[in-house]
Structure formats: structure tokens, C-alpha cells
Scaffold this motif. Structure first.
Motif: not given
Length: 215
Positions: A156-174, A176-180
Motif C-alpha cells: 500500500v505504501g509503495q503504491h501510494l508513493e508511486i501515485g503521488l510521484k505520478a501526479l507531481e510529474k503529470a503535465e496537467i496544470p495544478g 504538482r502543487a496539489a499533490a505536494l
């Protein structure tokens, strides 16, 4: 309600013999057998994968310490995910559903991913799906209570970290800041969805709950 993105992180049944428990499935298509949105979005409407979410998820898995890029093709497969409305689909005479799954070339089965993606398409909210194989009922590896508990502790922890990293990387306005901004609370609670008070956020669904994120 206007989130920046919807990211489905959850567990699934692996349908291919070559998959191992703990492998990841990146959805690029959906079989909508869940019947959740049939009236709102007809089944003949295709639900395409979104390039920016696909690239971000693949990169995030490749950068995970547990899934180095050199092993990416071994631990993650891209393919069709089938979502069904029968929790006990593998019990009894399931020849018909197995035939349909084979015809669709589905590589994973769950109960939620297609609804999340269909609603994202419907409301023009960017969406993506990364599932983790927790059992393989068609190949004799079923989810027993003890095994499931150990699996959740490890993944679960590993999966969550991957999801957060993906949202930081996604080239969708907003995103990265929301994920952080939401990462600390997500890491503490491991809730399915976190909504910052009074602001837009990112919705991430799991197989347990879904809370709304509003302005």
C-alpha cells in the motif's frame, strides 16, 4: 466539484499467467461490465487513455526503488482492465465471463476503475488507472485473509508513493502543487481521497471509499 485529476489506485485480479502478485497494471482501455454509468454514458462510447497520465504513471513506476527502470517491463503491464459488478465472479460457472475477458484481451479485473475513468471522460477531468495485482483466481492464487494482510502491509505504501510521484510529474496544470500539498496527510492516513478545505484538489480512488473534492 472540479478536481485537477482523478487517479485510480487499487488492487485487482491478474488475468495472465505471467503476472506475479505485486505486479502493476497500467490501464489503457476499459471493459465496462460494472453497469454504474450505463445510462449516463452509453457503452458504445470509448474511454481512451490520456497520454499525459500514462507517461507520468509509467515514469513514476520506473523511478520507484522497488521497481527500477531496468525491471519495468517485468513488473508492469499495460492493457485493458475489466470492471465488473459481481464480487464473486470467479465462483461457480464462470465460463461466459472468462470468454468475454478473453475476447477483450483484458489483463486485470476490478470493480471500480471503469467507473472512475468513465466519469473523468464524462466531466472532462484528466484520469488514469494504476492497479496492483493482489490475486490470480483463474490460476489458483486466491486472496486469503492472512495473505491479503501481508500483501497490504508491503504494497500500500509503495503504491501510494508511486501515485503521488505520478501526479507531481503529470503535465496537467495544478496537479504538482496539489499533490505536494496533500502528500503529508495522505502518507499519514493512507485515505483514499484527501480534500483540502476550501480548495481544489486531486481525487484518488481505492477499493474502500471515495470522498468528494470541492471548491
Amino acid at each position: 466539484m472540479r478536481p485537477y485529476a482523478w487517479l485510480m489506485l487499487g488492487h485487482c485480479a491478474g488475468l495472465r499467467n505471467t503476472q506475479q502478485l505485486g505486479d502493476y497494471v497500467l490501464a489503457h482501455g476499459y471493459v465496462r461490465e460494472d453497469h454504474v454509468l450505463d445510462e449516463e454514458l452509453p457503452l458504445w462510447v470509448p474511454i481512451p487513455a490520456l497520454a499525459e497520465m500514462q507517461v507520468a504513471l509509467e515514469q513514476a513506476v520506473g523511478e520507484s526503488p522497488a521497481c527500477p527502470a531496468s525491471k519495468l517491463k517485468r513488473v508492469m503491464r499495460t492493457g485493458t482492465v475489466a470492471s465488473v459488478d459481481n464480487r464473486n465472479w470467479e465462483i461457480g460457472d464462470h465460463a461466459a465471463i472468462i470468454r468475454r475477458l478473453s475476447q477483450s484481451r483484458a489483463i486485470a479485473l476490478d470493480m471500480e476503475a471503469a467507473a472512475i475513468a468513465a466519469n473523468g471522460f464524462r466531466f472532462r477531468v484528466p484520469y488514469g488507472t494504476l492497479l496492483c495485482v493482489s490475486d490470480k483466481p483463474l490460476h489458483g492464487e486466491i486472496k486469503l485473509a492472512g495473505m491479503a494482510g501481508e500483501f497490504y502491509r508491503q504494497r500500500v505504501g509503495q503504491h501510494l508513493e508511486i501515485g503521488l510521484k505520478a501526479l507531481e510529474k503529470a503535465e496537467i496544470p495544478g496537479t504538482r502543487a496539489a499533490a505536494l500539498a496533500q502528500a503529508p496527510e495522505l502518507r499519514r492516513s493512507r485515505l483514499s481521497v484527501v480534500s483540502p478545505p476550501g480548495g481544489r484538489g486531486i481525487q484518488s480512488a481505492s477499493q474502500t471509499s471515495l470522498r468528494s473534492c470541492s471548491r
